[in-house]
Scaffold this motif. Sequence first.
Motif, PDB file in Angstrom:
ATOM      1  N   VAL A 153       0.811  -1.226   0.000  1.00  0.00           N
ATOM      2  CA  VAL A 153       0.000   0.000   0.000  1.00  0.00           C
ATOM      3  C   VAL A 153       0.838   1.267   0.000  1.00  0.00           C
ATOM      4  O   VAL A 153       0.302   2.358  -0.166  1.00  0.00           O
ATOM      5  CB  VAL A 153      -0.965   0.034   1.215  1.00  0.00           C
ATOM      6  CG1 VAL A 153      -1.975  -1.097   1.128  1.00  0.00           C
ATOM      7  CG2 VAL A 153      -0.205  -0.017   2.544  1.00  0.00           C
ATOM      8  N   ARG A 154       2.161   1.145   0.189  1.00  0.00           N
ATOM      9  CA  ARG A 154       2.997   2.345   0.255  1.00  0.00           C
ATOM     10  C   ARG A 154       2.895   3.133  -1.047  1.00  0.00           C
ATOM     11  O   ARG A 154       3.084   2.606  -2.135  1.00  0.00           O
ATOM     12  CB  ARG A 154       4.458   1.962   0.521  1.00  0.00           C
ATOM     13  CG  ARG A 154       5.374   3.165   0.715  1.00  0.00           C
ATOM     14  CD  ARG A 154       6.723   2.742   1.285  1.00  0.00           C
ATOM     15  NE  ARG A 154       7.492   1.911   0.378  1.00  0.00           N
ATOM     16  CZ  ARG A 154       8.343   2.383  -0.536  1.00  0.00           C
ATOM     17  NH1 ARG A 154       8.499   3.671  -0.677  1.00  0.00           N
ATOM     18  NH2 ARG A 154       9.044   1.550  -1.303  1.00  0.00           N
ATOM     19  N   GLY A 155       2.547   4.409  -0.918  1.00  0.00           N
ATOM     20  CA  GLY A 155       2.411   5.260  -2.073  1.00  0.00           C
ATOM     21  C   GLY A 155       1.074   5.158  -2.783  1.00  0.00           C
ATOM     22  O   GLY A 155       0.892   5.753  -3.849  1.00  0.00           O
TER      23      GLY A 155
ATOM     24  N   PHE B 215       5.122   1.751 -10.075  1.00  0.00           N
ATOM     25  CA  PHE B 215       5.254   3.099  -9.528  1.00  0.00           C
ATOM     26  C   PHE B 215       6.611   3.682  -9.941  1.00  0.00           C
ATOM     27  O   PHE B 215       7.649   3.209  -9.464  1.00  0.00           O
ATOM     28  CB  PHE B 215       5.129   3.068  -8.003  1.00  0.00           C
ATOM     29  CG  PHE B 215       3.916   2.323  -7.510  1.00  0.00           C
ATOM     30  CD1 PHE B 215       2.638   2.733  -7.854  1.00  0.00           C
ATOM     31  CD2 PHE B 215       4.055   1.197  -6.709  1.00  0.00           C
ATOM     32  CE1 PHE B 215       1.524   2.047  -7.402  1.00  0.00           C
ATOM     33  CE2 PHE B 215       2.953   0.500  -6.262  1.00  0.00           C
ATOM     34  CZ  PHE B 215       1.673   0.925  -6.612  1.00  0.00           C
ATOM     35  N   PRO B 216       6.616   4.690 -10.796  1.00  0.00           N
ATOM     36  CA  PRO B 216       7.887   5.212 -11.343  1.00  0.00           C
ATOM     37  C   PRO B 216       8.882   5.659 -10.281  1.00  0.00           C
ATOM     38  O   PRO B 216      10.086   5.511 -10.468  1.00  0.00           O
ATOM     39  CB  PRO B 216       7.426   6.388 -12.201  1.00  0.00           C
ATOM     40  CG  PRO B 216       6.004   6.070 -12.562  1.00  0.00           C
ATOM     41  CD  PRO B 216       5.442   5.353 -11.381  1.00  0.00           C
TER      42      PRO B 216
ATOM     43  N   ASP C 279      12.233  -4.970 -18.336  1.00  0.00           N
ATOM     44  CA  ASP C 279      12.251  -3.529 -18.108  1.00  0.00           C
ATOM     45  C   ASP C 279      12.444  -3.167 -16.640  1.00  0.00           C
ATOM     46  O   ASP C 279      12.756  -2.022 -16.320  1.00  0.00           O
ATOM     47  CB  ASP C 279      10.993  -2.857 -18.663  1.00  0.00           C
ATOM     48  CG  ASP C 279       9.718  -3.547 -18.244  1.00  0.00           C
ATOM     49  OD1 ASP C 279       9.793  -4.687 -17.786  1.00  0.00           O
ATOM     50  OD2 ASP C 279       8.643  -2.934 -18.394  1.00  0.00           O
ATOM     51  N   LEU C 280      12.288  -4.132 -15.731  1.00  0.00           N
ATOM     52  CA  LEU C 280      12.652  -3.882 -14.337  1.00  0.00           C
ATOM     53  C   LEU C 280      14.114  -3.465 -14.241  1.00  0.00           C
ATOM     54  O   LEU C 280      14.476  -2.618 -13.419  1.00  0.00           O
ATOM     55  CB  LEU C 280      12.409  -5.130 -13.485  1.00  0.00           C
ATOM     56  CG  LEU C 280      10.956  -5.537 -13.208  1.00  0.00           C
ATOM     57  CD1 LEU C 280      10.919  -6.922 -12.561  1.00  0.00           C
ATOM     58  CD2 LEU C 280      10.289  -4.520 -12.301  1.00  0.00           C
ATOM     59  N   HIS C 281      14.949  -4.059 -15.060  1.00  0.00           N
ATOM     60  CA  HIS C 281      16.383  -3.772 -15.002  1.00  0.00           C
ATOM     61  C   HIS C 281      16.710  -2.371 -15.525  1.00  0.00           C
ATOM     62  O   HIS C 281      17.691  -1.763 -15.080  1.00  0.00           O
ATOM     63  CB  HIS C 281      17.155  -4.832 -15.775  1.00  0.00           C
ATOM     64  CG  HIS C 281      17.166  -6.160 -15.101  1.00  0.00           C
ATOM     65  ND1 HIS C 281      17.467  -7.342 -15.739  1.00  0.00           N
ATOM     66  CD2 HIS C 281      16.883  -6.499 -13.816  1.00  0.00           C
ATOM     67  CE1 HIS C 281      17.391  -8.350 -14.881  1.00  0.00           C
ATOM     68  NE2 HIS C 281      17.038  -7.859 -13.706  1.00  0.00           N
ATOM     69  N   ASN C 282      15.902  -1.875 -16.434  1.00  0.00           N
ATOM     70  CA  ASN C 282      16.127  -0.504 -16.890  1.00  0.00           C
ATOM     71  C   ASN C 282      15.920   0.481 -15.735  1.00  0.00           C
ATOM     72  O   ASN C 282      16.705   1.419 -15.550  1.00  0.00           O
ATOM     73  CB  ASN C 282      15.172  -0.170 -18.040  1.00  0.00           C
ATOM     74  CG  ASN C 282      15.428  -1.003 -19.273  1.00  0.00           C
ATOM     75  OD1 ASN C 282      16.561  -1.447 -19.516  1.00  0.00           O
ATOM     76  ND2 ASN C 282      14.395  -1.241 -20.065  1.00  0.00           N
TER      77      ASN C 282
ATOM     78  N   TRP D  77      18.319   3.802 -11.361  1.00  0.00           N
ATOM     79  CA  TRP D  77      18.429   4.085  -9.924  1.00  0.00           C
ATOM     80  C   TRP D  77      19.895   4.056  -9.489  1.00  0.00           C
ATOM     81  O   TRP D  77      20.352   4.916  -8.729  1.00  0.00           O
ATOM     82  CB  TRP D  77      17.589   3.075  -9.141  1.00  0.00           C
ATOM     83  CG  TRP D  77      17.699   3.174  -7.663  1.00  0.00           C
ATOM     84  CD1 TRP D  77      17.027   4.028  -6.835  1.00  0.00           C
ATOM     85  CD2 TRP D  77      18.542   2.381  -6.813  1.00  0.00           C
ATOM     86  NE1 TRP D  77      17.390   3.817  -5.521  1.00  0.00           N
ATOM     87  CE2 TRP D  77      18.324   2.814  -5.478  1.00  0.00           C
ATOM     88  CE3 TRP D  77      19.455   1.346  -7.040  1.00  0.00           C
ATOM     89  CZ2 TRP D  77      18.982   2.249  -4.395  1.00  0.00           C
ATOM     90  CZ3 TRP D  77      20.121   0.788  -5.955  1.00  0.00           C
ATOM     91  CH2 TRP D  77      19.886   1.237  -4.652  1.00  0.00           C
ATOM     92  N   VAL D  78      20.655   3.063  -9.973  1.00  0.00           N
ATOM     93  CA  VAL D  78      22.076   2.987  -9.634  1.00  0.00           C
ATOM     94  C   VAL D  78      22.835   4.161 -10.246  1.00  0.00           C
ATOM     95  O   VAL D  78      23.657   4.813  -9.589  1.00  0.00           O
ATOM     96  CB  VAL D  78      22.673   1.650 -10.094  1.00  0.00           C
ATOM     97  CG1 VAL D  78      24.188   1.619  -9.822  1.00  0.00           C
ATOM     98  CG2 VAL D  78      21.999   0.476  -9.382  1.00  0.00           C
TER      99      VAL D  78
END
Length: 714
Positions: free
Chosen positions: A273-275, A434-435, A457-460, A465-466
């Motif tokens: 539920v966060r966000g 969630f972007p 696309d999770l890795h993109n 983020w890194v």
Amino acid sequence: MVGLGITSRNRSEERTGFQELSPYHPTYDLQADFVMVYGIDETMPDRIKQWRDKGYIVHLMTGVSWGEYQDYLNGKVDGRAHWDEAQRNSKGDNISHGIDVPYMVPTIAFADFLTERIRVAVDAGVESIHLEEPEFWVEGGYSDAFKREWEIYYREPWQPPHETEDAQYRASRLKAYLFTRCLDRMCSTLKEYAKVTYNRNIRFYVPTHSLINYTQWRIVSPESRLLDLPGIDGYIAQIWTGTARTPNVYEGIRKERTFETAFLEYGIMQELVRGTNRRMWFLHDPIEDDPKHTWKDYEQNYFQTVVASLFHPHISRFEVCPWPSRVFNGKYPREDELGRENIPADYATKLLVVMHTLGDMDQKRISWREHHLEVGILLADSAMYQRKIPELNSVHGSTSNDLLDWSPFYGLALPLLKHGLVVRPVQLDNIKRFPAYLDDYRILVLSYEFMKPESPDLHNSLAQWVLDGGILIYVGDGSDGFHQVREWWNHGKRKYLSPAEHLFESLGLRTSLTEGSYSVGKGILAYFPIHPASCAHERVKANRLRDMVKDAIGSVDDVHLEWCPTNAFVLERGPYVIASVMDESYHQEPVVLSGSYVNLFDANLPIVHRITLYPGDNILLYDLTAIEQELQLIAASSRIESISRTDKGFEFVARGPENVNGIARFRCPQRPQKITIQDKVHNDGAKFEWDEPSSTLCIRYANNPTGVHVKIYW
């Protein structure tokens, strides 16, 4: 809690609730905000009316994977027997919750049957419906109904799930889809029905175990998939002693670690539920389903789960008790093993104090007493899909205990949590939903040796983020047999031996790396090429994991990234102080809290100025220095209503279950001369005590759900 001139919180806030199968009874009238009437039998409308007549907001709860559904199974509903829809194992046996109560394959017909049964509750006027525990056992997947669903979904002949990793993975993913479809169909249909028939909005919630528990117990459930369903309004996090005491392995020792496991379980449920604007209640159970423990055992474990949940301040709603009838009227083994006994009076009072305190946890001021660094451990729904090692291709020669301990996950989590890092399980699948999902984290730990990413696309998103300054610790040696399942990373023009290779390439690195740290933009990838289970079984490997995290933190020039190893967590939520001291930690020294507090885990609500917590201890305190009003309710084992001040003093009404001792402590502007309880005068101190240094008044009375009227005179 409440202050002068403010009555108890409005029940419409639904901050606390409980579920109950039995009709109303004053001995377990907990005076929470709402009750979830359980079950959809012919007594349901009358039970709904009984609880509503007592002032409760009424919800309905029923099982969505099992229940007393014999009419459906035996063909009385539609003229066709449905026993072929029972979940069945490889031996051909039904997987059952009781006699003639099998777990069901959630077919279209079953979803429509449940919808019609629940329609009666909509007609009865319930505000919300809870569809409990959508569970498909890993051992299942052999019934005729499941075989039909496989052929429809995959457009290929059914395969026995135990034969290959690929068949097992695909079977479990199908199980999650089937319950997602079932819930979507039911909620959408009934929401439309309530709107068309009554012009009324009805809410749907899913009480479910955590992703951590379902994975460890080898059950498949939709979990984060439910975020994609507009008809789902939220969840109940079904975490309690029964789930959290499941043994795990840390530095080679297998045992129960209730606090640490609960801490992680509540953490992953928070992520659902966060966000979002969806609602979450955290559940606690003063006992558990296993009736073989003593009251002392239940109490110790209950307090550990309560404290663990309160370290997640984004959640401030609670299911305070499942089945209060079995808590307040049940009998359990005595310490001396001479028979069974009812709940001790002190424990009953403690429970009510905690339950009413939980209604006041929506606090704006949240702060750790000491600096604590947060680290996220990525966890995906696909972890549930790898929980049966195929008989023809066993990985690592795993034994049944190795599998049930789920050491690959705990090998990452416990070495960090035990040394004072605030470990937050982070839902990998949510990165797509969630972007800005990862914005709250600077350090993430990841392994694909016990789960898989469901899309490339999770890795993109992870790579970006890194690049923006994140620290990613990857732990894995590529040995997991499930890397071979038919999935996106091994199909197409480029084929990878594991999804980790695609991740490394997305970071601009070689697909094959050696151990070490690699700069990626403003961030870092630290690679530890071992199986994460070894960090659970070997202290040397656990230390190496901790060192790698420390080194990665130290390589970043950021004063806010500092890991100060400790064995304790102390969090302030408004006036409440929550503390836990762990064993098996960085050191075994006690923690001393000094100040002016009320001990909320003591039935007498005593004033304490110095508390020493040893490893294994947990506490919930009220900080008296945080009081801002001269007349203030601090804590009570009752619902306190109608507080009003007069020239002569003040008065209130207390409501609680009968046969439970009532107690309330107030901050007062002056010492009382007398009190009346139900118009009976008391001035000898037997019913009230005054503490001059803290200016607090403690009042004792006999609880009653109809209300006890108390007047205090200066």
